[in-house]
Structure formats: C-alpha cells, structure tokens
Design a protein around this motif. Structure first.
Motif, mmCIF file in Angstrom:
data_model
loop_
_atom_site.group_PDB
_atom_site.id
_atom_site.type_symbol
_atom_site.label_atom_id
_atom_site.label_comp_id
_atom_site.label_asym_id
_atom_site.label_seq_id
_atom_site.Cartn_x
_atom_site.Cartn_y
_atom_site.Cartn_z
ATOM 1 N N GLN A 16 0.661 -1.086 0.052
ATOM 2 C CA GLN A 16 0.062 0.137 0.063
ATOM 3 C C GLN A 16 0.871 1.400 -0.092
ATOM 4 O O GLN A 16 0.478 2.117 -0.755
ATOM 5 C CB GLN A 16 -0.897 0.194 1.196
ATOM 6 C CG GLN A 16 -1.826 -1.240 1.252
ATOM 7 C CD GLN A 16 -2.761 -0.983 2.453
ATOM 8 O OE1 GLN A 16 -2.709 -0.141 3.338
ATOM 9 N NE2 GLN A 16 -3.736 -2.223 2.650
ATOM 10 N N GLY A 118 -0.762 3.589 -11.733
ATOM 11 C CA GLY A 118 -1.886 3.922 -12.277
ATOM 12 C C GLY A 118 -1.779 3.778 -13.892
ATOM 13 O O GLY A 118 -2.643 4.109 -14.629
ATOM 14 N N GLU A 173 -2.297 -5.444 -9.927
ATOM 15 C CA GLU A 173 -3.646 -5.311 -10.075
ATOM 16 C C GLU A 173 -4.061 -5.427 -8.376
ATOM 17 O O GLU A 173 -4.738 -4.474 -7.794
ATOM 18 C CB GLU A 173 -4.401 -5.883 -10.619
ATOM 19 C CG GLU A 173 -4.254 -5.366 -12.427
ATOM 20 C CD GLU A 173 -4.808 -4.248 -12.621
ATOM 21 O OE1 GLU A 173 -5.334 -3.505 -11.729
ATOM 22 O OE2 GLU A 173 -4.226 -3.596 -13.682
ATOM 23 N N ARG A 176 -2.284 -2.415 -6.692
ATOM 24 C CA ARG A 176 -3.036 -1.189 -6.759
ATOM 25 C C ARG A 176 -4.279 -0.999 -6.106
ATOM 26 O O ARG A 176 -4.461 0.147 -5.747
ATOM 27 C CB ARG A 176 -3.043 -0.993 -8.431
ATOM 28 C CG ARG A 176 -3.635 0.106 -9.191
ATOM 29 C CD ARG A 176 -4.291 0.186 -10.340
ATOM 30 N NE ARG A 176 -5.286 -1.128 -10.528
ATOM 31 C CZ ARG A 176 -6.262 -0.789 -10.377
ATOM 32 N NH1 ARG A 176 -7.026 0.290 -9.930
ATOM 33 N NH2 ARG A 176 -7.219 -1.796 -10.968
ATOM 34 N N THR A 177 -5.199 -2.160 -6.205
ATOM 35 C CA THR A 177 -6.364 -1.911 -5.800
ATOM 36 C C THR A 177 -6.276 -1.754 -4.005
ATOM 37 O O THR A 177 -6.952 -0.991 -3.450
ATOM 38 C CB THR A 177 -7.039 -3.457 -5.732
ATOM 39 O OG1 THR A 177 -7.275 -3.500 -7.276
ATOM 40 C CG2 THR A 177 -8.603 -2.987 -5.264
ATOM 41 N N ARG A 179 -3.514 -0.411 -2.782
ATOM 42 C CA ARG A 179 -3.128 1.014 -2.232
ATOM 43 C C ARG A 179 -4.353 2.051 -2.475
ATOM 44 O O ARG A 179 -4.287 2.905 -1.835
ATOM 45 C CB ARG A 179 -1.900 1.255 -3.484
ATOM 46 C CG ARG A 179 -1.324 2.508 -3.155
ATOM 47 C CD ARG A 179 -0.189 2.652 -4.121
ATOM 48 N NE ARG A 179 0.300 3.894 -3.852
ATOM 49 C CZ ARG A 179 0.424 4.768 -5.021
ATOM 50 N NH1 ARG A 179 0.009 4.412 -6.244
ATOM 51 N NH2 ARG A 179 1.142 5.908 -4.922
ATOM 52 N N GLU A 180 -4.941 1.628 -3.478
ATOM 53 C CA GLU A 180 -6.032 2.882 -3.778
ATOM 54 C C GLU A 180 -7.022 2.708 -2.497
ATOM 55 O O GLU A 180 -7.678 3.801 -2.037
ATOM 56 C CB GLU A 180 -6.983 2.658 -5.174
ATOM 57 C CG GLU A 180 -6.035 2.774 -6.071
ATOM 58 C CD GLU A 180 -6.769 2.650 -7.544
ATOM 59 O OE1 GLU A 180 -7.841 2.103 -7.509
ATOM 60 O OE2 GLU A 180 -6.399 3.130 -8.650
ATOM 61 N N GLN A 181 -7.333 1.585 -1.951
ATOM 62 C CA GLN A 181 -8.420 1.197 -0.755
ATOM 63 C C GLN A 181 -7.810 1.852 0.353
ATOM 64 O O GLN A 181 -8.267 2.735 1.009
ATOM 65 C CB GLN A 181 -8.541 -0.022 -0.568
ATOM 66 C CG GLN A 181 -9.438 -0.309 0.463
ATOM 67 C CD GLN A 181 -9.709 -2.100 0.612
ATOM 68 O OE1 GLN A 181 -9.015 -2.679 0.298
ATOM 69 N NE2 GLN A 181 -10.523 -2.233 1.787
ATOM 70 N N ALA A 183 -5.609 4.474 0.354
ATOM 71 C CA ALA A 183 -5.408 5.909 0.260
ATOM 72 C C ALA A 183 -7.152 6.463 0.482
ATOM 73 O O ALA A 183 -7.270 7.584 1.307
ATOM 74 C CB ALA A 183 -5.141 6.222 -1.196
ATOM 75 N N ARG A 184 -7.941 5.532 0.026
ATOM 76 C CA ARG A 184 -9.330 6.079 0.524
ATOM 77 C C ARG A 184 -9.596 6.078 1.876
ATOM 78 O O ARG A 184 -10.156 7.003 2.543
ATOM 79 C CB ARG A 184 -10.467 5.363 -0.240
ATOM 80 C CG ARG A 184 -10.395 5.443 -1.936
ATOM 81 C CD ARG A 184 -11.885 4.945 -2.486
ATOM 82 N NE ARG A 184 -11.969 3.579 -2.289
ATOM 83 C CZ ARG A 184 -11.261 2.761 -3.159
ATOM 84 N NH1 ARG A 184 -10.703 2.797 -4.341
ATOM 85 N NH2 ARG A 184 -11.310 1.454 -2.854
#
Length: 404
Positions: A16, A118, A173, A176-177, A179-181, A183-184
């Motif tokens: 992450q 990204g 992937e 990435r998923t 890490r985005e989670q 970040a949210r």
C-alpha cells in the motif's frame, strides 16, 4: 509531534505504501543494485546450464542485462518509459539467442511499478509486446537469429510464459487495488479527524459564549447598580460588588475548565459539567441582576450531554432576558414524558433593542446543542408580547454523543 506520530503510526502493508510520495522523492539505489547483481549472476549460471543450446553471454548480452536492470532507477519517476524500456531490452536479449534466466525480473518489477502508479494500459501493452516478441522469435524468426541450428520452441513453453504474464498482472492489480483502498481509508480518516476537530471547536465556542455571556451580563448589571448607589447607598453597592466577585469567580472557573480540556484533550474534567441540578444557581444570579425567575416542574434523570444542554439553554435564555428585555420577570417550565424533556422560558417583554431575544450566536449555539442530541429549539416573539424559547431534548442520547 503530530507529524512524527503520524509517520510512526503508519502501519499500512508495504504494497500500500509502494510508490508513495516518500518513495518517489528518492532514488531506489539499493534495490536496483541488488536486482542487477542477481540478474547478472543468475544469467551466468543459466548460461552454464544451457551451454550449446543457447548463445553464450558476451559483452552485448551483459550490457542488455545491466541496462534493463538499471532502468529501474527511474521506475517511480517515469514508470511508463521504464516498463517499455525493460521490455525492449528483454526482447533484444531473447532475440539474440541468449540463455533464459532472470532477464524477466526487471520487466516484472517495472510492470508492478507502472500498474501501482496507475499506468495500467502501458504495463499491459509492454507485457503484450514482450510476449508477442517472444512468440515471433521462438516460432518464426529463430531461422535467421542465433544460435545456429536453433529449432522452434514448444508451445507448452508459451503457456508457461503466458501464466507468468498473468501472474505479474494479477499481483500488480491486487497491489494497486489495495493501495487505492488504503488511500481512500486514509482520506476518510483525515476527513473524520477534521470533522471531529470542527465539532470540538464549535463545542468549545458554545461553552465559552454561554459562560461569558451569562456572567458578563450579570457583572454588567451589578456594576451599573454599584456605580449608581456608590454614594447614596454604600451597603447596596457593596452587595453589588459581592455579586460581581462571585459571578466573575464562577466564570473564571468554567473558562479554566474549558481551557484545561484544550490543553489535555481526552482527560476527565476536574469538576462535573453543570446540569439542571444547578438551576437554583441560575435563578440566584438572575435575581442578583434584578430578574425574578419562577420555576415550575421537575426534570427527570438526564444523560450528561442532555443535562448540560438543558442547563445552557436556560442560562442563555435568562441572559437574553436580562440583556434584551424590559421585563423583570421570567418563567421557566420543565415538562417531560417518557421520550423527551421540554423546556419553556418566557418573559413578558417588551424588547429593549433590535436584538430582541438574543444576538444570534446564543440562539445558534442553543440550536446546535439541541441538534447534536436529536432535539429542537424554537425561539421567537409571543403573540401577546414578550419572548419565548421552547426546547425539546430527547431523554435517550444519540450515539453521536456517546462517541464523543
């Protein structure tokens, strides 16, 4: 210190944090050097194992291996360029007939970095180019490329390479998923922290307004009485000064309590928060300011938040009567059922200025207190003159209050 605690409190998994601002701000020298050494050593070992079947490692082969690995220094800053560069280096290496080995590792790491950053399409395109280049070399161009007398590669080998490509994409992937989670979640935690800070700031502003407005109003009235009677009635002036001293002492105590909360958030207050059990103090202070208060009804046991809100509503309403009403008589009525407490504060008027009923900040604070508990506040002129404040506070505190 908050920044230090935030850095130490970052317990997110490495995938992450991968590619974050901290990683982008420095060059990944160590990991790139270790990977380059591993690729060179592993390729040399593979060359010995595949001697005769594949071309031996020469300076050009080693240059391709070093270039493909060294490009990873820029993987955080220019991920698209790096993923295509490593793929091209791997295609040239395989097209020259050099032995299979860890030559694919730089491509895998570059693809991972690009996807996490990204640039998914660029990573997929580079892997697709690598796979297509290998198929061309292994099944068509091998006739004209070294080593001599090379034969077509088995299609089962292409299945292994396809699985390898799919595995790289899947892991990238997933990272990435996640890490985005993360970040949210971090953004949501930051928004929640700001929201709690805003709520605390408003709560403290309400407390300071309620304490100071009431006490200063009493002090102002008594100071006027003292000045008017200083020569003609010194004893009455002394009484007024005594009232001023008591009101200012109480105000200082409550302001100190609020400031202590600011200095040591989360600590229990040194003195209990005021509630309707101190209603007699409000009536005594109002009487000292020349206001007669008639209280009817009793209050049931209340949650701490509702008890404090009820006390502050009565305090603000009586303060407004002292400051803005020509009436010297006010009525406080307490009524309740199984669900809610109803407070009604009336005066007979008339208003003594444009700010009849209050300055706006006090009424807004009362409404905010009631709304935080799920209650309501209505305030306005009565049809027969005077002013009325009607508060409805639920007896069951909302979960929001408990969270505080």
């Amino acid at each position: 210190m908050d920044g230090v605690r935030g850095m130490r409190g970052d317990r997110s998994p490495w995938w992450q944090r991968f590619g974050g601002e901290r990683q982008q701000s420095r060059w990944p020298w160590v990991s790139t050097l270790l990977l380059t050494l591993f690729v060179l050593v592993g390729s040399s070992f593979a060359a010995h194992q595949q001697a005769g079947a594949r071309a031996g490692l020469d300076p050009f082969a080693r240059a391709l291996l070093v270039i493909g690995s060294a490009l990873l220094l820029w993987r955080h800053r220019h991920p698209v360029f790096v993923v295509f560069g490593t793929a091209v280096a791997a295609v040239l290496y395989l097209g020259a007939g050099y032995p299979y080995g860890p030559v694919f590792l730089p491509v895998a790491l570059a693809c991972f970095s690009a996807v996490v950053a990204g640039h998914r399409k660029a990573a997929w395109s580079a892997l697709g180019m690598l796979w297509a280049g290998h198929i061309l070399v292994a099944h068509w161009l091998y006739r004209w490329l070294p080593p001599d007398h090379d034969s077509t590669a088995p299609w089962g080998q292409e299945g292994v390479i396809a699985a390898w490509v799919v595995a790289i994409v899947a892991v990238s992937e997933l990272a990435r998923t996640r890490r985005e989670q993360w970040a949210r979640e971090r953004a949501e935690r930051a928004r929640a922290a700001r929201r709690r800070a805003d709520e605390e700031r408003l709560r403290i502003a309400r407390e300071l307004h309620d304490v100071l407005a009431h006490s200063i109003s009493v002090i102002n009235v008594q100071a006027g009485v003292g000045l008017a009677l200083l020569d003609s009635d010194p004893e009455q002036a002394r009484t007024a000064l005594t009232t001023i001293k008591a009101a200012s002492k109480e105000a200082l105590g409550e302001v100190r309590q609020v400031l202590d909360t600011l200095r040591t958030p989360g600590d229990a207050p040194r003195t209990p928060a005021p509630g309707l059990d101190r209603l007699h103090e409000l009536t005594s202070q109002a009487a000292a300011a020349g206001l007669t208060v008639e209280v009817t009804g009793t209050a049931p046991p209340l949650p701490p938040g509702a008890d404090l809100a009820a006390f502050r509503v009565v305090q603000e309403a009586l303060t407004n009567v002292v400051r803005h009403s020509g009436s010297r008589h006010a009525r406080v009525r307490l009524d309740h059922d199984k669900d809610a407490l109803r407070l009604r504060i009336d005066d007979d008027g008339p208003a003594t200025g444009a700010d009849a009923g209050g300055s706006g900040n006090g009424l807004a604070g009362m409404r905010e207190r009631a709304a935080a508990l799920g209650g309501t506040i209505e305030a306005g002129p009565r049809p027969d003159g005077g002013f009325r404040v009607l508060a409805v506070l639920p007896l069951e505190a909302k979960a929001k209050e408990d969270d505080r």
